[in-house]
Design a protein around this motif. Sequence first.
Motif, PDB file in Angstrom:
ATOM      1  N   TYR A   1       0.846  -1.179   0.000  1.00  0.00           N
ATOM      2  CA  TYR A   1       0.000   0.000   0.000  1.00  0.00           C
ATOM      3  C   TYR A   1       0.888   1.239   0.000  1.00  0.00           C
ATOM      4  CZ  TYR A   1      -4.161  -2.706   1.398  1.00  0.00           C
ATOM      5  OH  TYR A   1      -5.211  -3.585   1.449  1.00  0.00           O
TER       6      TYR A   1
ATOM      7  N   PHE B   1       3.656   0.848   2.749  1.00  0.00           N
ATOM      8  CA  PHE B   1       3.459  -0.197   3.747  1.00  0.00           C
ATOM      9  C   PHE B   1       3.285  -1.547   3.064  1.00  0.00           C
ATOM     10  CE2 PHE B   1       3.245   2.060   7.659  1.00  0.00           C
ATOM     11  CZ  PHE B   1       2.757   3.320   7.339  1.00  0.00           C
TER      12      PHE B   1
ATOM     13  N   PHE C   1       0.781  -5.335   9.325  1.00  0.00           N
ATOM     14  CA  PHE C   1       1.558  -4.337   8.592  1.00  0.00           C
ATOM     15  C   PHE C   1       2.980  -4.231   9.123  1.00  0.00           C
ATOM     16  CE2 PHE C   1      -1.352  -2.003   5.840  1.00  0.00           C
ATOM     17  CZ  PHE C   1      -2.593  -2.393   6.315  1.00  0.00           C
ATOM     18  N   GLY C   2       3.906  -3.886   8.212  1.00  0.00           N
ATOM     19  CA  GLY C   2       5.217  -3.435   8.613  1.00  0.00           C
ATOM     20  C   GLY C   2       5.142  -1.980   9.050  1.00  0.00           C
ATOM     21  N   ASN C   3       6.290  -1.421   9.434  1.00  0.00           N
ATOM     22  CA  ASN C   3       6.312  -0.044   9.919  1.00  0.00           C
ATOM     23  C   ASN C   3       6.601   0.983   8.833  1.00  0.00           C
ATOM     24  OD1 ASN C   3       5.515  -0.330  12.603  1.00  0.00           O
ATOM     25  ND2 ASN C   3       7.564  -0.983  13.205  1.00  0.00           N
TER      26      ASN C   3
END
Lengths: 114, 106
Positions: free
Chosen positions: A35, A90, A105-107
Amino acid sequence: NAGVTQTPKFQVLKTGQSMTLQCAQDMNHEYMSWYRQDPGMGLRLIHYSVGAGITDQGEVPNGYNVSRSTTEDFPLRLLSAAPSQTSVYFCASSYAAQGNSPLHFGNGTRLTVT
Amino acid sequence: EDQVTQSPEALRLQEGESSSLNCSYTVSGLRGLFWYRQDPGKGPEFLFTLYSAGEEKEKERLKATLTKKESFLHITAPKPEDSATYLCAVGGDMRFGAGTRLTVKP
């Protein structure tokens, strides 16, 4: 258990340069996605994958490529960076097919294109 | 095309002042309504999934409810640590709203 790991955290590119944003997950999730998040526009889906060897386009795929050679990794490639690609990116994964289960999600990677 | 609209864009509350966030949606066949919390510089963190009208989920000071056209995230007696951006998304395309930025002042 690291979850979803994205690298780098920050990146500055000049117009026309290329780069790859890395994403890895250690949860054995089949579904992975990318995203971009822009102010006032929410998260918009770029590309997604329902398993190794399978990728598909999301809402805003132009200017980005993806591949999925393993379950764990889902890199996002910018072929020729443009200022319009300045954003926060993301990567996310989930255990079930798209839309059926919560995303992890990752950061994020904050990308600036000058 | 599926659409997700969140309101208000921003909300400032005093500690202890209860309120609600709204997520309205138009989709062809709802496959889940998801709520996430996002802190600055972090990725969204999953809170709740709702699948059918009338369903409710609770977690600490948060309660999510679902009707056929919208979902509410009720915040009861909020604390400063509840300050974050709250995102909703509809399953299927996993389309996200733009979020509500909540600030809770002590």
